[in-house]
Write an enzyme that holds these catalytic residues in place. Structure first.
Site, PDB file in Angstrom:
ATOM      1  N   HIS A  90      -0.742 -48.033 -89.337  1.00 37.46           N
ATOM      2  CA  HIS A  90      -1.259 -45.789 -90.113  1.00 37.46           C
ATOM      3  C   HIS A  90      -0.330 -46.158 -89.009  1.00 37.46           C
ATOM      4  O   HIS A  90       0.181 -44.785 -89.625  1.00 37.46           O
ATOM      5  CB  HIS A  90      -2.242 -45.568 -90.700  1.00 37.46           C
ATOM      6  CG  HIS A  90      -2.589 -45.430 -88.415  1.00 37.46           C
ATOM      7  ND1 HIS A  90      -4.294 -45.768 -88.245  1.00 37.46           N
ATOM      8  CD2 HIS A  90      -2.785 -45.076 -87.962  1.00 37.46           C
ATOM      9  CE1 HIS A  90      -5.114 -45.704 -87.503  1.00 37.46           C
ATOM     10  NE2 HIS A  90      -3.586 -44.465 -87.136  1.00 37.46           N
ATOM     11  N   ASP A 127      -5.582 -52.617 -91.514  1.00 38.39           N
ATOM     12  CA  ASP A 127      -4.899 -51.415 -90.608  1.00 38.39           C
ATOM     13  C   ASP A 127      -4.208 -52.590 -89.385  1.00 38.39           C
ATOM     14  O   ASP A 127      -4.822 -52.003 -88.298  1.00 38.39           O
ATOM     15  CB  ASP A 127      -6.013 -50.118 -90.127  1.00 38.39           C
ATOM     16  CG  ASP A 127      -5.499 -49.320 -89.482  1.00 38.39           C
ATOM     17  OD1 ASP A 127      -4.307 -49.774 -89.769  1.00 38.39           O
ATOM     18  OD2 ASP A 127      -5.785 -48.621 -88.992  1.00 38.39           O
ATOM     19  N   SER A 160      -4.342 -43.980 -81.931  1.00 39.17           N
ATOM     20  CA  SER A 160      -3.917 -44.494 -83.243  1.00 39.17           C
ATOM     21  C   SER A 160      -3.676 -45.836 -83.165  1.00 39.17           C
ATOM     22  O   SER A 160      -2.438 -45.775 -82.390  1.00 39.17           O
ATOM     23  CB  SER A 160      -3.195 -44.117 -84.204  1.00 39.17           C
ATOM     24  OG  SER A 160      -4.216 -43.433 -84.875  1.00 39.17           O
TER      25      SER A 160
END
Length: 292
Positions: free
Chosen positions: A90, A143, A241
């Protein structure tokens, strides 16, 4: 094609350097445009203690830019060899925009100090990134992504690769302590200093139970390819992230990639969810070869 292409590439790099001067003003923009359906969680960063040079030599800062968008999006990543960076899918995917390029900064603690000793920066073009072909931005499954650097990193005390885990049963790391790190949102706002936090890994079964309780009976499916941590003492948030979760045993083994959490403000202490790296060792080696 050599000199002409190199001149264009260098010009692009200089433009990116100018954008970096306003980086902290844009930290909270990270992932706002990446939608996640209700009940699946919010894509995430970290709150913790300040790191010092050489403490986390596998950590890198990623600055992604997308075509037709003047924002810079920040993520973390992990060095896994001289030429490869591991991160979250992502961080490199936007449903409405096309990735342009990514600046990878290694060997740093201070994200805004251009002259920090040990700092190395490389500009990576979109075609040198690999996003898992089955990444699902609704369930946040698969992911995971890779970045292929244009040249070898020179390994030293500031820059070292983390080790990939062995292929193990999904519960292999339950109750182990691990270190999560990043430049993400803290209790006091965005940070320019790398932060880290020691956390404990919990079982997927317990993680699913806690998520379901928070969702008032709705089920959050915790896949075998997920890994959860106890967030009662701290948790990742916006900007972390893609960053590493590394075993706290001196081995520098990366077992998780910061993926998503329960609430967008990172206030509710429901377990954060990571991509379980041991589930993707074959995928990593398929694209990188067997790393040494």
């Amino acid at each position: 094609m050599g000199d002409y292409i190199r001149s264009i590439f260098n010009s692009m790099y200089q433009v990116q350097k100018i954008y970096r001067m306003s980086k902290l003003l844009h930290l909270l923009c990270l992932l706002v445009s990446f939608g996640v359906i209700l009940g699946q969680g919010h894509l995430r960063i970290i709150d913790g203690k300040p790191a010092w040079p050489k403490l986390l030599p596998y950590q890198v800062l990623l600055e992604a830019t997308f075509k037709d968008d003047n924002k810079t999006y920040y993520c973390g990543g992990t060095i896994i060899s001289k030429r490869w960076i591991l991160t979250a899918a992502h961080c490199l995917v936007n449903s409405s925009l096309v990735l342009d390029n990514v600046i990878v900064s290694a060997g740093i603690v201070n994200a805004t100090d251009e002259n920090e000793f040990g700092r190395v920066e490389m500009l990576v073009k979109m075609q040198d990134t690999v996003v898992h072909s089955e990444y699902n931005n609704k369930t946040i499954e698969n992911d995971i992504a890779l970045i292929h650097l244009p040249e070898d990193l020179k390994l030293n005390d500031y820059i070292q690769p983390a080790k990939l885990p062995k292929r193990k049963h999904p519960n292999a790391y339950d109750f182990r302590k691990a270190i999560v790190s990043g430049w993400g949102q803290t209790n006091h706002g965005p940070t320019d200093i790398l932060k880290y936090l020691v956390v404990r890994i919990i079982s997927n079964k317990h993680c699913e139970k806690l998520w379901s309780l928070a969702l008032n009976g709705l089920r959050k499916l915790i896949l075998n390819s997920f890994l959860c941590i106890d967030t009662r003492r701290g948790l990742p948030c916006f900007g972390d992230s893609g960053g590493p979760l590394v075993l706290d045993d001196g081995s520098d083994t990366i077992v998780g990639i910061v993926s998503h959490g329960y609430d967008a403000e990172c206030n509710i202490r429901v377990p954060d969810i990571f991509t379980r790296v041991s589930s993707f060792v074959d995928w990593i080696e398929m694209h990188t070869g067997k790393l040494t």
